[in-house]
Motif scaffolding. Sequence first.
Motif, PDB file in Angstrom:
ATOM      1  N   LEU A 444       0.832  -1.209   0.000  1.00  0.00           N
ATOM      2  CA  LEU A 444       0.000   0.000   0.000  1.00  0.00           C
ATOM      3  C   LEU A 444       0.865   1.258   0.000  1.00  0.00           C
ATOM      4  CD1 LEU A 444      -2.757  -1.097   2.547  1.00  0.00           C
ATOM      5  CD2 LEU A 444      -3.005  -0.855   0.068  1.00  0.00           C
ATOM      6  N   ASP A 445       1.949   1.223   0.753  1.00  0.00           N
ATOM      7  CA  ASP A 445       2.870   2.368   0.748  1.00  0.00           C
ATOM      8  C   ASP A 445       3.391   2.623  -0.658  1.00  0.00           C
ATOM      9  OD1 ASP A 445       2.557   2.770   3.450  1.00  0.00           O
ATOM     10  OD2 ASP A 445       4.318   1.578   4.014  1.00  0.00           O
ATOM     11  N   SER A 446       3.678   1.548  -1.365  1.00  0.00           N
ATOM     12  CA  SER A 446       4.161   1.692  -2.737  1.00  0.00           C
ATOM     13  C   SER A 446       3.075   2.247  -3.651  1.00  0.00           C
ATOM     14  CB  SER A 446       4.644   0.333  -3.248  1.00  0.00           C
ATOM     15  OG  SER A 446       5.045   0.415  -4.599  1.00  0.00           O
ATOM     16  N   LYS A 447       1.851   1.767  -3.484  1.00  0.00           N
ATOM     17  CA  LYS A 447       0.749   2.235  -4.318  1.00  0.00           C
ATOM     18  C   LYS A 447       0.415   3.695  -4.025  1.00  0.00           C
ATOM     19  CE  LYS A 447      -1.719  -2.064  -5.374  1.00  0.00           C
ATOM     20  NZ  LYS A 447      -0.490  -2.775  -5.641  1.00  0.00           N
ATOM     21  N   ALA A 448       0.589   4.128  -2.784  1.00  0.00           N
ATOM     22  CA  ALA A 448       0.261   5.501  -2.401  1.00  0.00           C
ATOM     23  C   ALA A 448       1.134   6.513  -3.141  1.00  0.00           C
ATOM     24  CB  ALA A 448       0.416   5.668  -0.891  1.00  0.00           C
ATOM     25  N   LYS A 449       2.296   6.085  -3.557  1.00  0.00           N
ATOM     26  CA  LYS A 449       3.211   6.994  -4.253  1.00  0.00           C
ATOM     27  C   LYS A 449       2.725   7.336  -5.654  1.00  0.00           C
ATOM     28  CE  LYS A 449       7.185   5.196  -1.691  1.00  0.00           C
ATOM     29  NZ  LYS A 449       8.462   4.442  -1.767  1.00  0.00           N
ATOM     30  N   TYR A 451      -0.083   8.688  -6.318  1.00  0.00           N
ATOM     31  CA  TYR A 451      -0.917   9.888  -6.269  1.00  0.00           C
ATOM     32  C   TYR A 451      -0.052  11.141  -6.373  1.00  0.00           C
ATOM     33  CZ  TYR A 451      -4.601   6.750  -4.643  1.00  0.00           C
ATOM     34  OH  TYR A 451      -5.512   5.747  -4.552  1.00  0.00           O
ATOM     35  N   LYS A 452      -0.520  12.081  -7.196  1.00  0.00           N
ATOM     36  CA  LYS A 452       0.190  13.347  -7.321  1.00  0.00           C
ATOM     37  C   LYS A 452      -0.165  14.300  -6.192  1.00  0.00           C
ATOM     38  CE  LYS A 452       0.484  13.012 -12.359  1.00  0.00           C
ATOM     39  NZ  LYS A 452       0.138  13.644 -13.667  1.00  0.00           N
ATOM     40  N   ASP A 453      -1.357  14.141  -5.651  1.00  0.00           N
ATOM     41  CA  ASP A 453      -1.812  14.997  -4.554  1.00  0.00           C
ATOM     42  C   ASP A 453      -1.410  14.353  -3.225  1.00  0.00           C
ATOM     43  OD1 ASP A 453      -3.180  16.441  -2.623  1.00  0.00           O
ATOM     44  OD2 ASP A 453      -4.922  16.785  -3.923  1.00  0.00           O
ATOM     45  N   PRO A 454      -0.505  14.983  -2.470  1.00  0.00           N
ATOM     46  CA  PRO A 454      -0.075  14.391  -1.185  1.00  0.00           C
ATOM     47  C   PRO A 454      -1.236  14.176  -0.224  1.00  0.00           C
ATOM     48  CG  PRO A 454       1.366  16.201  -1.837  1.00  0.00           C
ATOM     49  CD  PRO A 454       0.200  16.243  -2.763  1.00  0.00           C
ATOM     50  N   ALA A 455      -2.227  15.073  -0.284  1.00  0.00           N
ATOM     51  CA  ALA A 455      -3.372  14.908   0.616  1.00  0.00           C
ATOM     52  C   ALA A 455      -4.125  13.620   0.313  1.00  0.00           C
ATOM     53  CB  ALA A 455      -4.306  16.113   0.485  1.00  0.00           C
ATOM     54  N   LEU A 456      -4.286  13.316  -0.977  1.00  0.00           N
ATOM     55  CA  LEU A 456      -4.972  12.082  -1.361  1.00  0.00           C
ATOM     56  C   LEU A 456      -4.143  10.862  -0.974  1.00  0.00           C
ATOM     57  CD1 LEU A 456      -7.398  10.774  -2.665  1.00  0.00           C
ATOM     58  CD2 LEU A 456      -6.315  11.070  -4.908  1.00  0.00           C
ATOM     59  N   THR A 457      -2.841  11.002  -0.982  1.00  0.00           N
ATOM     60  CA  THR A 457      -1.970   9.911  -0.516  1.00  0.00           C
ATOM     61  C   THR A 457      -2.308   9.538   0.925  1.00  0.00           C
ATOM     62  OG1 THR A 457      -0.157  10.539  -1.976  1.00  0.00           O
ATOM     63  CG2 THR A 457       0.413   9.273  -0.015  1.00  0.00           C
ATOM     64  N   HIS A 458      -2.448  10.563   1.761  1.00  0.00           N
ATOM     65  CA  HIS A 458      -2.757  10.293   3.177  1.00  0.00           C
ATOM     66  C   HIS A 458      -4.178   9.750   3.350  1.00  0.00           C
ATOM     67  CE1 HIS A 458       1.009  11.851   4.632  1.00  0.00           C
ATOM     68  NE2 HIS A 458       0.832  13.011   3.979  1.00  0.00           N
ATOM     69  N   ILE A 459      -5.124  10.249   2.535  1.00  0.00           N
ATOM     70  CA  ILE A 459      -6.486   9.704   2.596  1.00  0.00           C
ATOM     71  C   ILE A 459      -6.475   8.222   2.234  1.00  0.00           C
ATOM     72  CG2 ILE A 459      -8.730   9.745   1.429  1.00  0.00           C
ATOM     73  CD1 ILE A 459      -8.515  11.910   3.467  1.00  0.00           C
ATOM     74  N   PHE A 460      -5.751   7.876   1.190  1.00  0.00           N
ATOM     75  CA  PHE A 460      -5.662   6.485   0.737  1.00  0.00           C
ATOM     76  C   PHE A 460      -5.095   5.587   1.835  1.00  0.00           C
ATOM     77  CE2 PHE A 460      -2.906   3.188  -1.161  1.00  0.00           C
ATOM     78  CZ  PHE A 460      -3.860   2.435  -1.812  1.00  0.00           C
ATOM     79  N   LEU A 461      -3.963   5.999   2.416  1.00  0.00           N
ATOM     80  CA  LEU A 461      -3.347   5.167   3.457  1.00  0.00           C
ATOM     81  C   LEU A 461      -4.216   5.126   4.703  1.00  0.00           C
ATOM     82  CD1 LEU A 461       0.381   6.223   3.001  1.00  0.00           C
ATOM     83  CD2 LEU A 461      -0.658   4.023   2.420  1.00  0.00           C
TER      84      LEU A 461
END
Length: 644
Positions: A444-449, A451-461
């Motif tokens: 999941l950490d790898s998939k989160a990368k 996202y271009k939007d850092p905020a969406l990265t945190h929402i995803f994780l």
Amino acid sequence: MAMDGDALAATALLLRDSLHRSQSVTQSVMSILGSFDARLSGLESAMRPTQLRTHSYRTVHHNIDKTLKAAQAILTRFDVSRQVETKILKGPREDLGGYVAAVDEIKRNIEFFTYNRSFKNDDAALTHARTLLSKAMEKLNGELKLVLSQHGKPVEPARLLESLPKTAPAHHDNSTPDAPATTNDAVVLPMLLPPRIVPQLHDIAERMIGSGHHQQCLKTYRDARASVLEQSLRKLGVEKLTREDVQKLQWEVLEGKIGNWIQHMRAAVKLLFAAEWKLCNQVFDGLDPYREACFADITQNSFSVLSSTGEAIARSKKSPEKLFVLLDMFETMHDLLPEMKTMFAGETSASVRDAAAGLTQKLAQTARDTFDDFLDAVEKDATKTAVQDGTVHPLTSYVINYVKFLFDYQITLRQLFDEEDKDVSSSRLAAATSKIMVVLQNNLDSKAKQYKDPALTHIFLMNNIHYMVKSVRRSEAKDLLGDDWIQRHRRIVQQHAQAYQRTAWGKLLQYLSGQGLSSSSGGSGMSTGGAPDGTSSGISRAVLKERFKNFNILFEELHQRQSQWTIPDAELRDAVRLAVAEVLLPAYRSFIKRYSAILENGKNTQRYIKYTADDLDRLLGELFEGKTRGGPGSGGGSGGGERR
């Protein structure tokens, strides 16, 4: 003294005279006896011819008597042959009991003539008896075939399914450690032949095997019963699949066929094989080793069809979704193996017994390999298409559901790893579960990368780890992973929520700051009048207008974008909205309170102060719904009262 000496001398003289007289008498007696001996010897010589003739007469009489008795026995045996020959040639159809009695008489004739061959006709009599016995065996074999064909019918599938014991799956770990795998209902075996027929079959088998015709008897019985058994399984729906057949099937179709295979295997072993075993024990009672060999021959082909399909499934291409059906198949074979070892206990049935054990081991190994492959698949899953709305990734829900199913199979997994100690098994399952979670989180950490939007990265994780924590708390995984794991990952969820808030809303909050609003020089753009408290003194109206304009534009962008994002868990969604509101709304109220008066005296105030705090609160309530909609500015502010 002189007188005593004279007396002794007189006595001695008397004794000497007596001795002489005794010797004379003895010689006379011996002379008489000698004459008697001579006369007796002569008499004996005279009697010897008479004695010899008498002994000869007695021997002749004895031999005559013996010969007459032997002749009488032979005549009796000849008479028996004549009496039973008609019955033997007629066959056993009308009177099986009388027929087997006639066979017994023929066998006694053969035994008699084999050991009594004193007359020249004995060989002919023996040959005749053997010919009759051979014809009798043909008749009995025909009767055996006829009885089996007339009364042996395949068992209807409905009867089998009704009689099949209902299972309480062993893979569910109940509160009672030694809970049985099946209900306590006694298994009712199907009736393969009418009970009145079984003793007749035993009589036929006993005579044929006892007469050396065991091969013919076993072949007839085996062919008839094996055919009926195979018909029963075909009617039940049993089919033979090769590895190539399995590879061509869609997963949904294959899953259904595996479910059928499990049911068919249980019906075959618990009902049909068990019934055949019981019947063989009755028909061939006391006729070992033929009983065991016949049962093995009857069932071997049927079991081969079932086991080859199981082998084909076990050897087909591995995939994670197959693990649980493989565990079901392994559990089935593991449950049936003790019964098969009992039924196929001897050397002649070792091939079937070994095939069952081999299939069980193959299913176990394939299940273990599939589990290892699952870990590798999770670790190496390189799905390029990210979930656009930041929701729970399909891989996460798939893996968590996988783990939940694993906990449903705790007992089966203990059998799979051959661990009788429940604590050891639990420890191993806990380690495997923990490893799965680590591998999933790394992926999941790898998939989160992506996202271009850092905020969406945190929402995803946040979404995915929250889903993991919530699922663990509601499953048996909680007991194995422990509270420490849950608390540690809840903190990770909170960290991502806080990071999202800072990343997504930090710049917007800067627009609500008083910094940068004042101007060093006066001008028409300056506010000439200040608030009573002087808070707006020196504030540039133009700068303030730009600040409100930028706030509105950014808020609308954030609203439009984040309304398309998804937080699927309602409780978490409300918590994140509330956290944003608790930071944004007080800052907005404060900013409006301090600076709105500067713009109210100008034109188009609503163009800049578009939203009340209540408007923002309402719009924040639209975030994370995963819907595409227009920006909030399209409707303008409501002009409603502020949030208090």
